[in-house]
Design an enzyme around this catalytic site. Structure first.
Site, mmCIF file in Angstrom:
data_model
loop_
_atom_site.group_PDB
_atom_site.id
_atom_site.type_symbol
_atom_site.label_atom_id
_atom_site.label_comp_id
_atom_site.label_asym_id
_atom_site.label_seq_id
_atom_site.Cartn_x
_atom_site.Cartn_y
_atom_site.Cartn_z
ATOM 1 N N ASP A 96 7.830 4.545 -29.247
ATOM 2 C CA ASP A 96 8.318 5.403 -30.568
ATOM 3 C C ASP A 96 9.227 6.336 -30.406
ATOM 4 O OD1 ASP A 96 6.281 3.847 -31.694
ATOM 5 O OD2 ASP A 96 4.609 5.251 -31.536
ATOM 6 N N LYS A 155 14.063 3.776 -29.712
ATOM 7 C CA LYS A 155 14.963 2.748 -29.100
ATOM 8 C C LYS A 155 15.441 1.664 -30.041
ATOM 9 C CE LYS A 155 12.034 1.768 -25.809
ATOM 10 N NZ LYS A 155 11.234 2.701 -26.336
ATOM 11 N N SER A 156 14.521 1.256 -30.900
ATOM 12 C CA SER A 156 14.970 -0.010 -31.315
ATOM 13 C C SER A 156 15.892 0.420 -32.689
ATOM 14 C CB SER A 156 13.836 -0.881 -32.056
ATOM 15 O OG SER A 156 13.222 -1.234 -31.076
ATOM 16 N N GLU A 170 13.635 -4.507 -25.504
ATOM 17 C CA GLU A 170 12.581 -4.931 -24.832
ATOM 18 C C GLU A 170 13.260 -4.888 -23.664
ATOM 19 O OE1 GLU A 170 10.023 -3.849 -26.242
ATOM 20 O OE2 GLU A 170 10.075 -3.950 -28.292
ATOM 21 N N GLN A 193 12.822 -3.665 -20.765
ATOM 22 C CA GLN A 193 11.856 -3.517 -19.788
ATOM 23 C C GLN A 193 11.350 -4.667 -19.069
ATOM 24 O OE1 GLN A 193 11.437 -2.802 -22.778
ATOM 25 N NE2 GLN A 193 9.146 -3.211 -23.548
#
Ligand SMILES: [Zn+2]
Length: 255
Positions: free
Chosen positions: A43, A46-47, A118, A120
């Site tokens: 939250d 990032k996106s 994503e 990670q």
């Protein structure tokens, strides 16, 4: 001779060198590409930043591919908490990102940059493939991912990007723990308690609409208890204290 700067300063150095007469090998690489990694807790935006970078790049007439992983929707996309979304290509652990890009080129499509959300979840090998695309094919790569998992350890993809990226930046939107301190750690909450052991990747569904069990990915099984994630400060992560008020459903998601 000047000392070699840390990798994180190379981007700035390259920019400053634009006004310096190029020497040696640099003449043959007039536009070096970069691998940039943005990271933070859940939250942190990032996106949203990923989509903003894509927007800025495409406005310059550049063409990019949007990649993501672990998307549960069946129609892969990069979506942000503020309502933006774009279709994306779903990667899995076996995807060779180099081949993915070369296939596009073979089909006559331009690929100037990659947006990898994503990140990670990337394997170490995939992070290395991204670096190779930067160095050998001059594709700019902007990767976005979570810093640490619920055990407070770096995700594998995150670790490799820390090691390889030209520039590593913590996303500056601050996420707060319930106590008001900056929240940096992603706690996994099962049955109302913080858990610190288990599978690294559990894609919890904390979307507002309740999901039937069948809609939860296999990796998300953690017994029968619902799995959710909550951002906490280090102290409250350590104490396992989730705050005085229950989390509003849908308030917290993995992305
Ligand atoms: Zn706290």
């Amino acid at each position: 001779m000047t000392p070699t700067p840390p990798a994180g300063q190379l981007a700035a150095l390259d920019a400053s060198l634009d006004v310096v007469p190029a020497a040696g090998d640099r003449r043959r690489h007039p536009a070096p590409a970069h691998l940039v990694f943005f990271h933070g807790p859940m939250d942190c935006g990032k996106s949203t930043l990923a989509l903003q970078v894509d927007h800025n790049q495409s406005r310059q007439g550049r063409h990019g591919l949007l990649l993501t992983q672990g998307d549960r929707s069946g129609t892969p996309q990069i979506s942000s908490r503020v309502g933006l979304q774009r279709a994306a290509i779903e990667l899995d652990a076996d995807t060779d990102v180099r081949l993915l890009v070369r296939d596009r080129w073979a089909a006559g499509q331009r690929v100037d940059y990659l947006i990898v959300d994503e990140a990670q979840f990337l394997t170490g090998a995939q992070a290395e493939q991204l670096a190779e695309l930067v160095d050998e094919s001059h594709v700019d790569v902007y990767a976005f991912g979570l810093t640490t998992d619920f055990r407070t350890r770096l995700f594998p993809g995150t670790q490799r990007l820390f090691e390889l990226a030209d520039d590593v930046q913590r996303v500056q939107v601050e996420v707060l723990c319930w106590c008001g301190l900056p929240g940096l750690l992603n706690a996994r909450v099962v049955g109302g308690a913080v858990v610190r052991e288990g599978a690294t990747v559990v894609v919890a569904d904390t979307a507002p609409a309740p999901q039937p069990p069948a809609a939860v990915p296999e990796v998300a099984s953690a017994g029968d208890a619902a799995v959710r994630y909550q951002v906490l400060c280090r102290r409250h992560y350590s104490r396992g204290q989730l705050g005085p008020t229950p989390t509003v459903p849908g308030q917290l998601t993995l992305r």
